[in-house]
Design a protein around this motif. Structure first.
Motif, mmCIF file in Angstrom:
data_model
loop_
_atom_site.group_PDB
_atom_site.id
_atom_site.type_symbol
_atom_site.label_atom_id
_atom_site.label_comp_id
_atom_site.label_asym_id
_atom_site.label_seq_id
_atom_site.Cartn_x
_atom_site.Cartn_y
_atom_site.Cartn_z
ATOM 1 N N ALA A 240 16.280 39.274 114.348
ATOM 2 C CA ALA A 240 16.439 38.021 115.106
ATOM 3 C C ALA A 240 15.747 36.838 114.438
ATOM 4 O O ALA A 240 15.380 35.864 115.097
ATOM 5 N N SER B 97 19.900 33.368 109.273
ATOM 6 C CA SER B 97 19.943 33.719 110.696
ATOM 7 C C SER B 97 21.270 34.370 111.074
ATOM 8 O O SER B 97 21.396 34.942 112.162
ATOM 9 N N THR B 98 22.264 34.308 110.169
ATOM 10 C CA THR B 98 23.522 35.026 110.389
ATOM 11 C C THR B 98 23.688 36.153 109.369
ATOM 12 O O THR B 98 24.755 36.769 109.302
ATOM 13 N N TRP C 55 11.907 39.786 116.149
ATOM 14 C CA TRP C 55 11.550 38.657 117.008
ATOM 15 C C TRP C 55 12.102 38.787 118.426
ATOM 16 O O TRP C 55 11.680 38.060 119.325
ATOM 17 N N TYR D 256 17.063 36.514 104.876
ATOM 18 C CA TYR D 256 16.518 35.277 105.421
ATOM 19 C C TYR D 256 17.475 34.455 106.275
ATOM 20 O O TYR D 256 17.025 33.618 107.056
ATOM 21 N N THR E 152 7.526 36.469 117.471
ATOM 22 C CA THR E 152 7.909 35.074 117.276
ATOM 23 C C THR E 152 6.706 34.197 116.963
ATOM 24 O O THR E 152 6.870 33.089 116.448
ATOM 25 N N LYS F 254 15.184 33.429 112.675
ATOM 26 C CA LYS F 254 15.924 32.167 112.670
ATOM 27 C C LYS F 254 14.984 31.046 112.242
ATOM 28 O O LYS F 254 13.989 30.760 112.923
ATOM 29 N N ASP F 255 15.308 30.429 111.114
ATOM 30 C CA ASP F 255 14.534 29.304 110.609
ATOM 31 C C ASP F 255 15.536 28.246 110.140
ATOM 32 O O ASP F 255 16.283 28.468 109.184
ATOM 33 N N ALA F 256 15.565 27.118 110.815
ATOM 34 C CA ALA F 256 16.572 26.091 110.557
ATOM 35 C C ALA F 256 16.503 25.571 109.126
ATOM 36 O O ALA F 256 17.541 25.316 108.495
ATOM 37 N N ASP G 30 17.924 28.167 106.797
ATOM 38 C CA ASP G 30 19.378 28.217 106.971
ATOM 39 C C ASP G 30 20.073 27.089 106.214
ATOM 40 O O ASP G 30 21.131 27.290 105.597
ATOM 41 N N ALA H 74 19.670 39.932 110.414
ATOM 42 C CA ALA H 74 19.347 39.108 111.580
ATOM 43 C C ALA H 74 19.568 39.860 112.885
ATOM 44 O O ALA H 74 18.869 39.630 113.868
#
Length: 570
Positions: A491, A482-483, A311, A480, A335, A493-495, A498, A487
Motif C-alpha cells: 500500500a 503506487s500502482t 501500510w 516504488y 504509515t 503511496k508517495d506522490a 509517482d 503496491a
C-alpha cells in the motif's frame, strides 16, 4: 516407455532413486509449485517449470541480458513510431496434444492474458503496454473488448500484430517473460476456460487461475511435457514432436522436499542432480568441495531482496488487538515514517551479509540490481544503529509506540534459511531496544505467502523480486510506484515518487531516466520505504554428472530459467 513407467511407479511410491540413470534429471526444492498456467505464473518456482513446457515468442540468447532472439516467432518489425510490433511466426510447431501452432493460438494467448489479468499473475505489465492500464476489465471500466481485440490480432498474412497506445521501450523484453508463453486456443477453451470471444470476456476478468484446469493439464510447445503429478512430485518427459533440437535428457523429476538436510543428502548420494540450497554459509559448509559436486561462483545476481512494511494491513488475524496497546498494532502502523526508519536502523546489514553469505554480498542503495542502468551507488543507505532506531521509535505515533509497545507478525517462505535468518536478526535487535516490543516470525508455504501478500494481509514479510524483463522500470515501478505490483501488498503511496516514476516510464532518453531514478532512490531512503537486504554474489551447485547451457559462467543467465533441453548427463 516401459522404463519411464517403471521409474514413475517407483517415484510415486516414494522409493529412493539412488544412482539415477543418465537419461533422468532429478530436482529437489523446498516448496510447492503454485501454478502451471502461464497466465497466473508470477513466481520463480512456477516459471522455472513453465519455461520448459511452453515457449514464448522471443527469448534471451546465452548469457545476454540485452539481446533477444526468436523462439516461436521467426522475425519481427517495429513501425508506427515504435507503437506497432509485427511478428512472423514459426511453422510446423506442435503442441503436446498434437494441435498445430497457428497465429490464432498466439492471438488467443495474449487476449486471454489481457482479459483475465488476475491478481496472482504478472499480466499487469503486459496490460500496461497494450491497454495503458495495469488493471483488468473488472477493476477498470476503461478496459473494453474493443481495446483488447485491437491491441493484439492476426492479420491476413497470418502475422501477429500488437498495437500500443504509446511507446513502451521495454515491450519486446516483456514478451520474453515465461508468463507470456503461448497456449493452444482449441485445447484451452475445451477446459471450461475463456471462449476467446466477446460474449464471456467480462465474466473472466480478474479470475483466479492458479488452480485452473490448464494448470492441472498443461499443454505447451516446449521440449518437455508433463506426464504425471501429485502433491509432492512432478514427472516430465521429452516431447517427441518438438520442433527444435531434441533433448539429451529424456526424463525430469521435480520433487518437493521441505527438509534441507534431506535435500543435501540426496544430492551427495546421487539421488538428486540439483537441489534448492540455503545460505552461502550453509551451502559452502555442507556442499562445496564434496565429491561429485560442481560449484560455480561469482555469478551475476539480478534479484532484489527486501523486507516489506505494509501500510494498510488487511489481515485482521495478523494485527492482534488492532491498537497500540502492547497487544497488537493498528492496520496503518507503518504509515508513520518514524516506524519505518526505526526498523531500518534496527537491522544489522553487515551481520546478515556475514552470517548468510560469508561477506559475499552488497548492501545496495536502491531496489534495483547494481548491474542495471539507473542504479546509483551514491544514494544513501541505512546502517545498523540501535540508538537511531530507539530515537525513531520514541517519535513514532506521538510516543505511543515507545510507551505502550507492540506485537508484530512477520512472515517468510517456509524452509528458506536466508529469509528466516533475516527476520531473526530483525526480531532480536528490535526486541532488545524496548522490552515492550515483540516480533513474531511465521513461516508460510510459498503459495500461501504469495496469496496473502497479494491481498495485503501480511504486516511484514521478507521476499525477493526477480526481474520479468531487463529494464530498470521492472524494479522501480514494481517496488516504488503506487500502482506497481508490490503496491497491493504494501500500500505504498508517495506522490513525488509517482510523478518521477511516470516521467521515467514515458521517456526514451537514458540520461533523463537515470537522473529520475536517482531522485526516486533518495526519496525512498528518506521515507524508509523498504528494508533493503544485502544482495549476494550468486552461486550455483549441482551434480558433476551434469553439464550444459546455463551451468557455467559463460552461459549462466540470471534473466532466464535453466532449460533442461540444454543439459546432458553422464
Amino acid at each position: 516407455m516401459k522404463k519411464l513407467l517403471v521409474l514413475s511407479s517407483l517415484l510415486f511410491a516414494g522409493a529412493a532413486l539412488a544412482a539415477t540413470p543418465a537419461d533422468t534429471y532429478v530436482i529437489q526444492s523446498a516448496g510447492d509449485i503454485p501454478t502451471l498456467d502461464p497466465e497466473s505464473a508470477y513466481d520463480t518456482a512456477s516459471s522455472g517449470i513453465i519455461a520448459n513446457l511452453y515457449e514464448t515468442l522471443v527469448s534471451y540468447p546465452g548469457a545476454s541480458l540485452t539481446k533477444l532472439e526468436p523462439r516461436l516467432a521467426t522475425k519481427w518489425s517495429i513501425t508506427n513510431n515504435g507503437k506497432t510490433y509485427t511478428f512472423d511466426l514459426r511453422k510446423n510447431v506442435k503442441f503436446h496434444n498434437g494441435d498445430t501452432f497457428t497465429c490464432a493460438d498466439a492471438e488467443y494467448t495474449f487476449r486471454r492474458n489481457l482479459v483475465i489479468n488476475g491478481g496472482e499473475s504478472g499480466q499487469w505489465f503486459l496490460s500496461e503496454g497494450l491497454l495503458g492500464t495495469a488493471s483488468n476489465g473488472k477493476d477498470d471500466k476503461s478496459v473494453t473488448w474493443a481495446k483488447i481485440s485491437n491491441a493484439v490480432k492476426c492479420n491476413a498474412a497470418g502475422q501477429l500484430v500488437f498495437t500500443l497506445p504509446k511507446v513502451d521501450p521495454a515491450f519486446l523484453a516483456k514478451l520474453a517473460f515465461p508468463g507470456q508463453a503461448i497456449v493452444s486456443k482449441e485445447y484451452t477453451t475445451k477446459l471450461n476456460d475463456w471462449s476467446g470471444t466477446e460474449k464471456d470476456w467480462q465474466s473472466w476478468a480478474g479470475k483466479e487461475m492458479q488452480g485452473s484446469d490448464l494448470s492441472k493439464k498443461p499443454n505447451g510447445t516446449g521440449p518437455y511435457r508433463m506426464v504425471r503429478q501429485d502433491a509432492n512430485t512432478m514427472l516430465f518427459t521429452a516431447f517427441d514432436g518438438y520442433w527444435g533440437k531434441k533433448p539429451s535428457i529424456k526424463n525430469v523429476i521435480r520433487q518437493k522436499v521441505p527438509e534441507l538436510a534431506a535435500r543435501q543428502q540426496a544430492l551427495l548420494r546421487g539421488d538428486a542432480d540439483r537441489i534448492e540450497g540455503a545460505s552461502r554459509t550453509v551451502d559452502e559448509a555442507q556442499i562445496k568441495g564434496k565429491p561429485g559436486i560442481t560449484w560455480v561462483d561469482d555469478l551475476p545476481n539480478t534479484s532484489s531482496p527486501a523486507i516489506f512494511m505494509n501500510w494498510n494491513i488487511k489481515g485482521k488475524d495478523y494485527i492482534g488487538s488492532g491498537k497500540l496497546d502492547g497487544k497488537g498494532i493498528p492496520a496503518n502502523f507503518f504509515t508513520d515514517v518514524n516506524v519505518r526508519r526505526a526498523f531500518s536502523y534496527a537491522f544489522n546489514y553487515d551481520q546478515f551479509a556475514q552470517d548468510v553469505y560469508k561477506g559475499k554480498a552488497t548492501q545496495r542503495t536502491m531496489a534495483l540490481p547494481d548491474s542495471f542502468p539507473g542504479y546509483n551507488a551514491k544514494v544513501k543507505k541505512y546502517d545498523f544503529d540501535p540508538k537511531k532506531a530507539a530515537d525513531a521509535f520514541k517519535k513514532a505515533w506521538g510516543g505511543d509506540v515507545w510507551k505502550n509497545g507492540f506485537v508484530l507478525n512477520a512472515a517468510y517462505r517456509a524452509n528458506t534459511p536466508t529469509s528466516q535468518i533475516a527476520l531473526e536478526i530483525l526480531k532480536k535487535n528490535v526486541e532488545a531496544i524496548n522490552p515492550k516490543f515483540k516480533v513474531n516470525i511465521q513461516p508460510k508455504q510459498w503459495s500461501d505467502l504469495l496469496k496473502e501478500r497479494n491481498s495485503g494481509e501480511l504486516p511484514m514479510l521478507y521476499i525477493a523480486w526477480a526481474p520479468d524483463y531487463a529494464d530498470p522500470d521492472n524494479f522501480i515501478n514494481t517496488f516504488y510506484g503506487s500502482t506497481g505490483f508490490y503496491a497491493s501488498g504494501s500500500a505504498i503511496k508517495d506522490a513525488q515518487i509517482d510523478a518521477w516514476n511516470e516521467q521515467a516510464r514515458t521517456s526514451v532518453n537514458a540520461t533523463i531516466r537515470n537522473n529520475l531514478y536517482t531522485k526516486i532512490g533518495n526519496r525512498a531512503y528518506d521515507q524508509a520505504l523498504y528494508i533493503l537486504m544485502p544482495a549476494p554474489v550468486a552461486w550455483i551447485f549441482y551434480s558433476d554428472r551434469l553439464s550444459g547451457e546455463g551451468l557455467t559462467k559463460a552461459t549462466y543467465n540470471p534473466m532466464t530459467d535453466l532449460e533442461w533441453s540444454g543439459l546432458t548427463k553422464k
